[in-house]
Design a protein around this motif. Structure first.
Motif: not given
Length: 452
Positions: A161-179
């Motif tokens: 269902d296209e309405r039940r998909i979420s994308v997590i994206a950054m809106r500014s330059e960022s750095f991933v410290l941990g996952v």
């Protein structure tokens, strides 16, 4: 001379007695009495009394039960009161334009068929003798009202269902410290921690917000710090992180990012230490508790489909299990290569058994619960441009009648025009009846064309 007369009279009495004995034997055997005698070799040579061939063989007695043109003719005359029906001619049994005024056989030994007065009338009916109706297996059934249901079966695939998909994206330059310990295919819940990031833009906006809310400058309590807070929201900072800033009045060095919904991780691009540009996708999460089944149905079935109609979907991975949903969308286009239309069926999937791109088979029940006038499908003669049935008028008279058809299902077809309720229609051997009517029409046209 007297002796010769007496001898001839004795022979006649013996023949008469023999004929009586033959008639009695036929009657005892369950047959009608012989109506004439025919050459034992099948030659068109007949006698009203018992007779022998030149080599001493008896002529064969023929009763009205025998399936020969001459017997049928004689039986018909005897049944109509002694010769009221007259034979006009004998026609070729294979439908060839060949007639004969006397009984005969064709080149394959088949008897020519007798045609009586009135059988080729112009009342639009086909007339068959009771014997021919019985031999050909012609059966009739009255047109009656029935509930006709049909099922459209079509293949398809499961889609998210296209309405039940979420994308997590950054809106500014960022750095991933941990996952977090989450991989593609993992199930996550709303609010579960996914990763920890550092963003200079977020840190600067947070410092500005703290400075604003701690400032002693009064600009109205309702508007105080609203612009700085909106900047954090525009950078997609989680609500929990903003609430923590408002409580602690401390600028965070990193921000914990949480899952926005329950679902399955379709994609994980986040790697510890990586640099992320604005717009870079780190996670894709989809809710599988409701999915779509995209079904392709034949173009001819499209008119029987409506929105909200119930449909049953069966997955090939789970035989014997049904998933029920409703038609939510009929896509406004036809595939020009396959001549199919696409439907979207929305399916609840609480156990998350139906997976993305899984093959399924759909069944859609069509038809109305209201009874309609219907006849068996075998009764309909379809020429492509017209449809017709043979209506049984009784006494061997069958009337061809053009009809208008409706829906089909369960071995029956709806009659919208041409036949009234209760009228008997021929449901078996109608192709033989149709062939008989065509032969008669051809013979009649041939005979009329040969007249001077």
């Amino acid at each position: 001379m007297n002796r010769l007369v007496l001898a001839c009279a004795g022979v006649a009495l013996i023949a008469a007695a023999g004929g009586g004995l033959v008639a009695a034997a036929f009657a005892a055997d369950g047959h009608h009495a012989p109506i004439f005698y025919q050459d034992p070799d099948g030659k068109p040579d007949y006698s009203p009394v018992p007779k022998k061939t030149a080599d001493g063989r008896d002529y064969r007695p023929v009763s009205a039960d025998d399936d020969t043109p001459a017997a049928s003719a004689a039986g018909a005359r005897s049944n109509t009161g002694g010769g009221n029906r007259k034979i006009k001619y004998y026609r070729n049994p294979m439908g060839l334009p060949d007639t004969s005024p006397v009984p005969k056989k064709d080149s394959m030994g088949m008897d020519y068929i007798a045609v009586f007065d009135g059988e080729d009338s112009d009342d639009g009916t086909v007339k068959l003798s009771p014997g021919k109706i019985q031999r050909s297996g012609v059966k009739s059934e009255p047109a009656a009202r029935r509930v006709i249901r049909n099922v459209i079966r079509a293949p398809g695939t499961i889609q998210l269902d296209e309405r039940r998909i979420s994308v997590i994206a950054m809106r500014s330059e960022s750095f991933v410290l941990g996952v977090a310990n989450i991989t593609t295919g993992s199930h996550v819940t709303k609010g579960q921690r996914l990763m920890e990031i550092y963003s200079p833009a977020i840190a600067s906006a947070a410092a500005e917000y703290i400075a604003t809310i701690t400032s002693k400058t009064t600009a109205g309590d309702g508007l105080y710090g609203r612009g700085s807070r909106q900047r954090l929201i525009n950078l997609d900072m989680p609500d929990a992180a903003i609430a923590a800033i408002e409580k602690t009045r401390n600028v965070p060095t990193s921000v914990e990012w949480d899952s926005p919904r329950d679902g399955i991780v379709l994609e994980r691009s986040a790697v510890e230490g990586m640099r992320v540009q604005p717009g870079g996708v780190l996670f894709r999460i989809a809710d599988h508790t409701q999915v779509w089944a995209l079904i392709d149905i034949a173009e001819r079935d499209l008119g029987a489909i409506s929105l909200g109609q119930s449909a049953t979907v069966r997955a090939r991975s789970f035989p014997g299990r049904d998933f029920t949903g409703k038609i939510a969308v009929i896509y406004p286009e036809i595939n020009k290569e396959t001549r199919t239309a696409r439907l979207r069926i929305e399916l609840p999937n609480p156990e998350e058994l139906l997976l993305h791109d899984m093959y399924v088979d759909a069944e859609i029940s069509i038809g109305s619960d209201a009874p309609v006038l219907a006849v068996p499908e075998s009764a309909v003669m379809d020429t492509g441009s017209k449809q017709a049935v043979f209506v049984d008028k009784g006494q061997g008279r069958l009337e061809p009648r053009e009809i208008k058809l409706g829906q089909r299902g369960d071995g029956y077809v709806e009659i919208r025009q041409g036949v009234a309720e209760g009228e008997p229609v021929v449901v078996s051997a109608n192709f033989l009846v149709d062939a008989e009517s065509n032969l008669k029409a051809a013979l009649k046209g041939f005979s009329e064309g040969s007249k001077p």
